[in-house]
Each structure stands twice: as structure tokens, then as C-alpha cells.
Design a protein around this motif. Sequence first.
Motif, mmCIF file in Angstrom:
data_model
loop_
_atom_site.group_PDB
_atom_site.id
_atom_site.type_symbol
_atom_site.label_atom_id
_atom_site.label_comp_id
_atom_site.label_asym_id
_atom_site.label_seq_id
_atom_site.Cartn_x
_atom_site.Cartn_y
_atom_site.Cartn_z
ATOM 1 N N SER A 24 -18.323 35.306 -49.338
ATOM 2 C CA SER A 24 -18.943 33.895 -49.312
ATOM 3 C C SER A 24 -19.384 33.654 -48.099
ATOM 4 C CB SER A 24 -17.852 32.693 -50.031
ATOM 5 O OG SER A 24 -16.936 32.712 -48.944
ATOM 6 N N PRO A 25 -20.105 32.911 -47.727
ATOM 7 C CA PRO A 25 -20.684 32.541 -46.325
ATOM 8 C C PRO A 25 -19.472 31.917 -45.294
ATOM 9 C CG PRO A 25 -22.274 31.714 -47.819
ATOM 10 C CD PRO A 25 -21.309 32.264 -48.510
ATOM 11 N N TRP A 62 -27.038 42.680 -54.805
ATOM 12 C CA TRP A 62 -27.871 42.526 -53.760
ATOM 13 C C TRP A 62 -27.537 41.223 -53.068
ATOM 14 C CZ3 TRP A 62 -30.741 46.839 -52.479
ATOM 15 C CH2 TRP A 62 -30.839 47.875 -53.669
ATOM 16 N N GLY A 63 -26.398 40.825 -52.984
ATOM 17 C CA GLY A 63 -25.747 39.730 -52.265
ATOM 18 C C GLY A 63 -26.287 38.480 -53.151
ATOM 19 N N ALA A 64 -26.466 38.382 -54.351
ATOM 20 C CA ALA A 64 -27.001 37.108 -55.157
ATOM 21 C C ALA A 64 -25.733 36.731 -55.797
ATOM 22 C CB ALA A 64 -28.160 37.807 -56.348
ATOM 23 N N GLN A 68 -20.441 36.330 -53.080
ATOM 24 C CA GLN A 68 -20.563 37.578 -52.508
ATOM 25 C C GLN A 68 -22.107 37.718 -51.638
ATOM 26 O OE1 GLN A 68 -19.464 41.225 -54.717
ATOM 27 N NE2 GLN A 68 -18.826 39.757 -56.534
ATOM 28 N N GLN A 69 -22.386 36.459 -51.335
ATOM 29 C CA GLN A 69 -23.659 36.203 -50.762
ATOM 30 C C GLN A 69 -23.812 36.760 -49.248
ATOM 31 O OE1 GLN A 69 -21.683 33.847 -52.013
ATOM 32 N NE2 GLN A 69 -22.815 32.285 -52.842
ATOM 33 N N SER A 152 -16.326 46.463 -35.479
ATOM 34 C CA SER A 152 -17.573 45.844 -35.578
ATOM 35 C C SER A 152 -17.864 45.101 -36.874
ATOM 36 C CB SER A 152 -18.817 45.897 -34.764
ATOM 37 O OG SER A 152 -19.494 47.180 -35.706
ATOM 38 N N ILE A 153 -18.605 43.947 -37.001
ATOM 39 C CA ILE A 153 -19.170 43.627 -38.411
ATOM 40 C C ILE A 153 -20.476 42.958 -38.338
ATOM 41 C CG2 ILE A 153 -18.407 42.017 -40.070
ATOM 42 C CD1 ILE A 153 -15.637 41.875 -39.216
ATOM 43 N N ARG A 154 -21.199 43.710 -39.143
ATOM 44 C CA ARG A 154 -22.606 43.163 -39.095
ATOM 45 C C ARG A 154 -23.156 42.645 -40.409
ATOM 46 N NH1 ARG A 154 -25.883 47.438 -39.288
ATOM 47 N NH2 ARG A 154 -24.027 48.922 -39.800
ATOM 48 N N ASP A 155 -23.969 41.578 -40.207
ATOM 49 C CA ASP A 155 -24.493 40.847 -41.630
ATOM 50 C C ASP A 155 -25.656 41.662 -42.038
ATOM 51 O OD1 ASP A 155 -25.478 39.383 -43.496
ATOM 52 O OD2 ASP A 155 -25.736 37.659 -42.261
ATOM 53 N N VAL A 156 -25.343 42.666 -42.995
ATOM 54 C CA VAL A 156 -26.681 43.274 -43.609
ATOM 55 C C VAL A 156 -27.269 42.491 -44.988
ATOM 56 C CG1 VAL A 156 -25.830 45.627 -42.569
ATOM 57 C CG2 VAL A 156 -24.982 44.941 -44.730
ATOM 58 N N THR A 157 -26.920 41.402 -44.922
ATOM 59 C CA THR A 157 -27.599 40.682 -46.081
ATOM 60 C C THR A 157 -29.225 40.732 -45.860
ATOM 61 O OG1 THR A 157 -25.888 39.200 -45.868
ATOM 62 C CG2 THR A 157 -27.670 38.558 -47.554
#
Length: 197
Positions: A24-25, A62-64, A68-69, A152-157
Motif C-alpha cells: 500500500s502507499p 500491474w499495481g492495481a 499493492q498499489q 536501496s528501494i525504488r518505486d517502479v510503479t
Amino acid sequence: MEHPQREIRAAYADSTITVYQAYSPEIGLPAVREGRFPATWKRDRMTWIKPSFLWMMYRCGWGAKEGQQTVLAVEIRRDGFEWALRHACLAGYARGVHPDRAAWQRQLKASPARVQWDPERDLHLRTLPYRSLQLGLSGEAARRYADEWTVSIRDVTPLAREIHALVGAGDPDSAARLLPRERPYPAGEELLAHLRE
């Protein structure tokens, strides 16, 4: 190209490997901002990491999917990933790997990590005839993952959405060019012999 039935395929460098998770965000965005999992991330729960980007897309839609967004690419130390494999047990009983079901259950209870081999997915999220690794971490392994192994942690949404849009628009070639470059991970037999089904 012919793939082994069970193989770890991942994006990796000399000392790190990229795995994927979706949250979740409320958890995902602070993790990206701080470069580590926030205090709200439960270190005492089982957490599953996936080296396959497309398997993650299948799992999170797909992040929907609700909760799990936010799709994260978590770069972790390879020595930590390999520690988890060495200390893992198969998530399910496998005749020939375990002496009997009771022995497997004892091993499962004692192991801080577990492995599932799930069908790999294509760009349309259809099953492929070979399997990819899912690695579940609990107890010591989950704590090490969050507090020691994470680099490291990246947002790949946005990447997930862009690839999904290209697939939906009938342009799989452009979509495929955006995929992370995953290749067979050099896990020797000593790392995987006890994890073959």
C-alpha cells in the motif's frame, strides 16, 4: 530460448540483486523516501520477495490490486539473498527431497526462509512452461532483509503502468524493451540442491 524448469532469473550486479514487492502507499512511499522499510513494516511477519518483475506484475495486477498499489524494486546484498537460500526450506513437501512429511514440517518450522517455484509469466501475464523463484522471509531472515541486506528501494510503479499501457495498446515489442534485464542468477548447486522439487 530453452529455460531450465526451475531457475532464478534476476537483475543483478556484482554485489546486489533486485527483488520486487508491492505494498500500500502507506508503506511503499515512506520506504522509497527513506530508502529502508518504515517502522510500520512488520518485521515479525512472513514477507515474500520475487526476483521476477513479470511474476510481481501478475501478483499485484500491474499495481492495481488493493494494498499493492506501490511496486518496489528492492536492491539487496547478494550475500544476504544467498544466506536466505542456504537457510530456506521448500514451502511444500517434495518426495525425494524430504525423508517424509513430518521431517519436512520440522524443517519448515525451523527455517527462517521458504521457497516456492511458481510458473513464470509473459507480458500478458499468461503462464510459461518454466518456473521462477519466490522467496519467503520470516523471523531472522525478515529482520536481516529489512535492516541489513537492503541497499536501496525504488518505486517502479510508473514503469509497471507504462509497460502495461503498451501491452494494452498492442505494442508488446516496446513494452518488452522497458522490462528490467533479467538473466540466470549464478546460484551453484550447493545453494539450490535442497530446494529442487
